[in-house]
Design an enzyme around this catalytic site. Sequence first.
Site, PDB file in Angstrom:
ATOM      1  N   ASN A  79       3.516  -3.098   0.441  1.00  0.00           N
ATOM      2  CA  ASN A  79       4.067  -4.447   0.351  1.00  0.00           C
ATOM      3  C   ASN A  79       3.335  -5.403   1.283  1.00  0.00           C
ATOM      4  OD1 ASN A  79       6.643  -4.051  -1.423  1.00  0.00           O
ATOM      5  ND2 ASN A  79       6.626  -2.351   0.011  1.00  0.00           N
ATOM      6  N   LYS A 107      13.955  -5.045   2.635  1.00  0.00           N
ATOM      7  CA  LYS A 107      12.874  -5.079   3.636  1.00  0.00           C
ATOM      8  C   LYS A 107      11.508  -5.143   2.972  1.00  0.00           C
ATOM      9  CE  LYS A 107      11.344  -0.664   3.177  1.00  0.00           C
ATOM     10  NZ  LYS A 107       9.962  -0.149   3.114  1.00  0.00           N
ATOM     11  N   GLY A 166       9.166  13.705  -9.074  1.00  0.00           N
ATOM     12  CA  GLY A 166       8.174  12.713  -8.682  1.00  0.00           C
ATOM     13  C   GLY A 166       7.173  13.302  -7.712  1.00  0.00           C
ATOM     14  N   VAL A 216       2.608   1.509  -6.620  1.00  0.00           N
ATOM     15  CA  VAL A 216       3.772   0.671  -6.891  1.00  0.00           C
ATOM     16  C   VAL A 216       4.089  -0.188  -5.669  1.00  0.00           C
ATOM     17  CG1 VAL A 216       6.243   0.684  -7.405  1.00  0.00           C
ATOM     18  CG2 VAL A 216       4.724   2.317  -8.534  1.00  0.00           C
TER      19      VAL A 216
END
EC number: 1.1.1.94
Length: 335
Positions: A257, A192, A8, A280
């Site tokens: 997020n 979280k 990755g 993502v």
Amino acid sequence: MQKIGILGTGTWGTALARLLAGNGHDVTAWSAIAQEVETLRQTRRHPKLGDMVIPDAVAFTGDIAAACAQKDIVVFAVPSVYVRATARAAAPFVADAQVIVDVAKGMEAGTLLTLTEVIGEEMAAAGKAPRLVALSGPTHAEEVARDLPTTIVSASPDLQAAALVQDAFMSDCLRVYTNEDIRGVEVAGALKNVIALAAGIAGGLGYGDNARAAIITRGIAEMARLGAAMGCARETFSGLTGLGDLVVTCTSMHSRNNRCGMLIGQGMAAADAVREVGMVVEGLNALPAALALGKKYAVELPIIESVEQIVHRGAPPREVVGNLMRRERKPENWM
């Protein structure tokens, strides 16, 4: 010197490749995207990591065998939804007792497995028995890429493997601790991100520091309550991978997020918010598993359930917040 393969080449995998090469290790980084491999090889830059220069010592490849075979450590740095497929592809080239480190944060929705459990399942299906470690904590790639002081946790019931990873990753800018509670570390890392979506939504609604503090503290209570029901150590949730990672994810604009939640709070649909963030958003991926675990262990998760109402059911955010505030009275230490 260790031979290390990184699966990755997103921001985190690339930042870690640079750090590990700086520590004197032999590093090979793999991506399934041929153009990404070629761009990184030629430019020695990641487009989302500013001026960070990738050392020439880091080799890039599109051949997963080259990143796994005869390596002392293999690091999984792919998004959570790709961990199983990547583990399946890597398994033929992994050796017994090889150390595999997962640095992604999430849980698999269908199986409710943590990511090292997913990797372990795929390796076992191939007849392999590697040593599994989760590496997690309050670690924005953007700051590690700039050598800003950072702390992280190497978690495994195999403390020798955890210590080996600790030694490999430890540097002047990255302090690594060990922890035996691998499940607690991974559960905290997944949950979280969902709580950070809630913090972002509150910010997008124009709520202030009081609301953010409430979400962080009541969010860690939810995380610890579920973790305890799953057999995790409560202390894990007050440490770096619990409270520490929750604070940084709920307060920083580096946080995908938090940014995604803020856009949702401002009225944007979740899918559009993800496109705007451009990377993502693991909190959305972890949400189904978090809800399923709450049901499985009969644990109330009011903040996580509220995120689901907003994201998937189209509930008006202000109405959802009002319902949270009007919940049944409880003592603070209710578990």
